[in-house]
Design a protein around this motif. Structure first.
Motif, mmCIF file in Angstrom:
data_model
loop_
_atom_site.group_PDB
_atom_site.id
_atom_site.type_symbol
_atom_site.label_atom_id
_atom_site.label_comp_id
_atom_site.label_asym_id
_atom_site.label_seq_id
_atom_site.Cartn_x
_atom_site.Cartn_y
_atom_site.Cartn_z
ATOM 1 N N ALA A 20 61.670 53.293 15.883
ATOM 2 C CA ALA A 20 62.737 52.307 16.194
ATOM 3 C C ALA A 20 63.578 52.563 17.568
ATOM 4 O O ALA A 20 64.183 51.651 18.474
ATOM 5 N N ALA A 21 63.651 53.839 17.847
ATOM 6 C CA ALA A 21 64.550 54.302 19.134
ATOM 7 C C ALA A 21 63.750 53.911 20.169
ATOM 8 O O ALA A 21 64.256 53.246 21.399
ATOM 9 N N ALA A 22 62.423 54.080 20.185
ATOM 10 C CA ALA A 22 61.600 53.668 21.292
ATOM 11 C C ALA A 22 62.037 52.130 21.556
ATOM 12 O O ALA A 22 61.705 51.759 22.862
ATOM 13 N N ARG A 23 61.788 51.274 20.556
ATOM 14 C CA ARG A 23 61.816 49.871 20.586
ATOM 15 C C ARG A 23 63.356 49.382 21.376
ATOM 16 O O ARG A 23 63.102 48.654 22.333
ATOM 17 N N VAL A 24 64.264 50.209 20.743
ATOM 18 C CA VAL A 24 65.716 49.715 21.228
ATOM 19 C C VAL A 24 65.835 50.196 23.036
ATOM 20 O O VAL A 24 66.500 49.783 23.612
ATOM 21 N N LEU A 25 65.135 51.171 23.128
ATOM 22 C CA LEU A 25 65.237 51.910 24.698
ATOM 23 C C LEU A 25 64.201 51.205 25.494
ATOM 24 O O LEU A 25 64.377 51.399 26.756
ATOM 25 N N ASN A 26 63.208 50.569 24.860
ATOM 26 C CA ASN A 26 62.264 49.843 25.793
ATOM 27 C C ASN A 26 61.478 50.906 26.392
ATOM 28 O O ASN A 26 61.187 50.693 27.544
ATOM 29 N N VAL A 27 60.869 52.044 25.830
ATOM 30 C CA VAL A 27 60.087 52.695 26.441
ATOM 31 C C VAL A 27 58.936 53.226 25.284
ATOM 32 O O VAL A 27 59.122 52.525 24.114
ATOM 33 N N THR A 28 58.043 53.809 25.577
ATOM 34 C CA THR A 28 56.728 54.205 24.830
ATOM 35 C C THR A 28 57.414 55.002 23.713
ATOM 36 O O THR A 28 58.272 56.064 23.917
ATOM 37 N N GLN A 29 56.672 54.988 22.407
ATOM 38 C CA GLN A 29 57.002 55.931 21.327
ATOM 39 C C GLN A 29 56.628 57.487 21.794
ATOM 40 O O GLN A 29 57.354 58.471 21.595
ATOM 41 N N SER A 30 55.686 57.685 22.552
ATOM 42 C CA SER A 30 55.063 58.781 23.130
ATOM 43 C C SER A 30 56.071 59.501 24.195
ATOM 44 O O SER A 30 56.541 60.822 24.045
ATOM 45 N N ALA A 31 57.021 58.617 24.885
ATOM 46 C CA ALA A 31 57.847 59.225 25.911
ATOM 47 C C ALA A 31 59.128 59.751 25.192
ATOM 48 O O ALA A 31 59.618 60.903 25.191
ATOM 49 N N ALA A 37 60.651 66.788 21.631
ATOM 50 C CA ALA A 37 60.012 67.968 21.642
ATOM 51 C C ALA A 37 60.432 68.763 22.898
ATOM 52 O O ALA A 37 60.594 70.030 22.430
ATOM 53 N N ASP A 38 60.642 68.292 24.201
ATOM 54 C CA ASP A 38 61.073 68.887 25.083
ATOM 55 C C ASP A 38 62.409 69.707 24.850
ATOM 56 O O ASP A 38 62.607 70.890 25.238
ATOM 57 N N VAL A 39 63.328 69.255 24.371
ATOM 58 C CA VAL A 39 64.538 69.603 24.058
ATOM 59 C C VAL A 39 64.601 70.448 23.258
ATOM 60 O O VAL A 39 65.271 71.552 23.087
ATOM 61 N N GLU A 40 63.708 70.299 21.989
ATOM 62 C CA GLU A 40 63.508 71.378 20.775
ATOM 63 C C GLU A 40 63.105 72.559 21.330
ATOM 64 O O GLU A 40 63.450 73.704 21.042
ATOM 65 N N LYS A 41 62.002 72.466 22.065
ATOM 66 C CA LYS A 41 61.691 73.867 22.781
ATOM 67 C C LYS A 41 62.569 74.393 23.568
ATOM 68 O O LYS A 41 62.680 75.562 23.441
ATOM 69 N N GLU A 42 63.374 73.587 24.422
ATOM 70 C CA GLU A 42 64.335 74.282 25.272
ATOM 71 C C GLU A 42 65.435 75.159 24.460
ATOM 72 O O GLU A 42 65.963 76.304 24.791
ATOM 73 N N LEU A 43 65.822 74.423 23.368
ATOM 74 C CA LEU A 43 66.732 74.795 22.476
ATOM 75 C C LEU A 43 66.390 76.053 21.536
ATOM 76 O O LEU A 43 66.979 77.036 21.113
ATOM 77 N N GLY A 44 64.954 76.018 21.212
ATOM 78 C CA GLY A 44 64.660 77.012 20.277
ATOM 79 C C GLY A 44 64.807 76.697 18.985
ATOM 80 O O GLY A 44 64.700 77.545 18.172
ATOM 81 N N ALA A 45 65.189 75.544 18.559
ATOM 82 C CA ALA A 45 65.316 75.067 17.283
ATOM 83 C C ALA A 45 64.941 73.484 17.174
ATOM 84 O O ALA A 45 65.008 72.824 17.890
ATOM 85 N N ALA A 46 64.681 73.157 15.939
ATOM 86 C CA ALA A 46 64.257 72.031 15.447
ATOM 87 C C ALA A 46 65.530 71.039 15.287
ATOM 88 O O ALA A 46 66.556 71.326 14.813
ATOM 89 N N LEU A 47 65.375 69.845 15.975
ATOM 90 C CA LEU A 47 66.666 68.884 15.777
ATOM 91 C C LEU A 47 66.538 67.972 14.595
ATOM 92 O O LEU A 47 67.478 67.548 13.994
#
Length: 296
Positions: A20-31, A37-47
């Motif tokens: 749903a977020a990808a659809r509203v943002l008009n980007v791909t689901q993979s993006a 995943a990048d933010v979780e990796k940088e934080l070292g914690a699951a969001l």
């Protein structure tokens, strides 16, 4: 981590699903998936906790997402404030006129500009040519009306041509030089009042001053204000310089007379503005107004 990734993370929380977020943002689901995943990796914690119906924020994720939301809101407000400030600055138009004695010829253009666009605030400044050019170079003027040739030689400048002006010498009614053909020597025998020794009046002034023995500057009064100069000329035998178009007006003829002396060829005029950067709406409106009502 960047603002785009933060927006993706916050959008996932608001819509409880990556799809749903990808659809509203008009980007791909993979993006969106990669950004989370990048933010979780940088934080070292699951969001988020993933489940069949979508996602929900973890305890650590909730704290991070709420703060990210505030940061994004602040950034959006900052951009909106900057846009509002830019629009406000665009309403102020700083116009230079060289020389100062030509300011009165700008009246019709300014009336038309302000009448059609009352939100514009005009700051008009008359100055000797070198002073006006320096103000224009350092960004203190948005547009400069003056002699075309030197303005066109300025780097990074564009010019809209304007009708040429012609200067005439004038005196009070009943002056000794009225009613006869005269020479430069005749003119040089009397005090002269000029707005400046450069710019539109340079050629006729220099031509006459060449007839003077000694320092020619000692023969000149320099008064930028036309009303002041006209008052002195009306009360003395001094000679002044006036634009030919105004010299033909009934108001002028009721007080003064033009000398029978060829002053100069018509002087090409222009309105100059910077060629680089985005042109403000107010400047575009002024350019049109001065073309419709040129300083003649």
């Amino acid at each position: 981590m960047n603002l785009t990734k933060l927006r993706y993370v916050v959008a996932v929380d608001r819509h409880n699903a990556i799809t749903a977020a990808a659809r509203v943002l008009n980007v791909t689901q993979s993006a969106v998936t990669k950004a989370v995943a990048d933010v979780e990796k940088e934080l070292g914690a699951a969001l988020y906790e993933r489940h069949a119906r979508g996602v929900t924020a973890t305890a650590a994720g909730r704290e991070f997402i709420d703060r990210a939301s505030r940061i994004l809101a602040d950034m959006d407000q900052l951009v909106a404030d900057m846009d509002a400030g830019r629009a406000s600055r665009e309403q102020v138009l700083r116009i230079g006129v060289s020389s100062s004695s030509l300011e009165g010829l700008m009246s019709r253009a300014i009336w038309a500009l302000v009448g059609a666009h009352p939100e514009v605030r005009v700051q008009m400044r008359g100055a000797p040519f070198e002073t006006a050019v320096q103000l224009f170079r350092q960004g203190d003027l948005d547009a400069l009306v003056g002699p075309a040739r030197p303005l066109m030689a300025e780097a990074g400048v564009r010019c809209d041509p304007l009708p040429p002006l012609m200067a005439q010498f004038y005196v009070r009614r009943g002056h000794p030089l009225v009613g006869r053909g005269i020479s430069a020597q005749d003119v040089a025998a009397y005090p002269m009042i000029v707005p400046e020794t450069t710019g539109p009046y340079a050629d006729p002034i220099q031509h006459v001053m060449q007839q003077v023995d000694g320092d020619p500057a000692r023969r000149l009064h320099i008064m930028e204000d036309f009303t002041m100069a006209a008052g002195v000329i009306e009360r003395s035998e001094a000679i002044g310089v006036v634009v030919d178009s105004y010299a033909r007006s009934r108001q002028f003829r009721s007080r003064f007379e033009v000398l029978d002396f060829g002053v100069q060829a018509p002087l090409p005029m222009a309105v100059a503005f910077r060629s680089s950067g985005r042109q403000s709406r107010a400047l575009g409106w002024f350019r049109k107004a001065v073309q419709d009502f040129p300083p003649t």
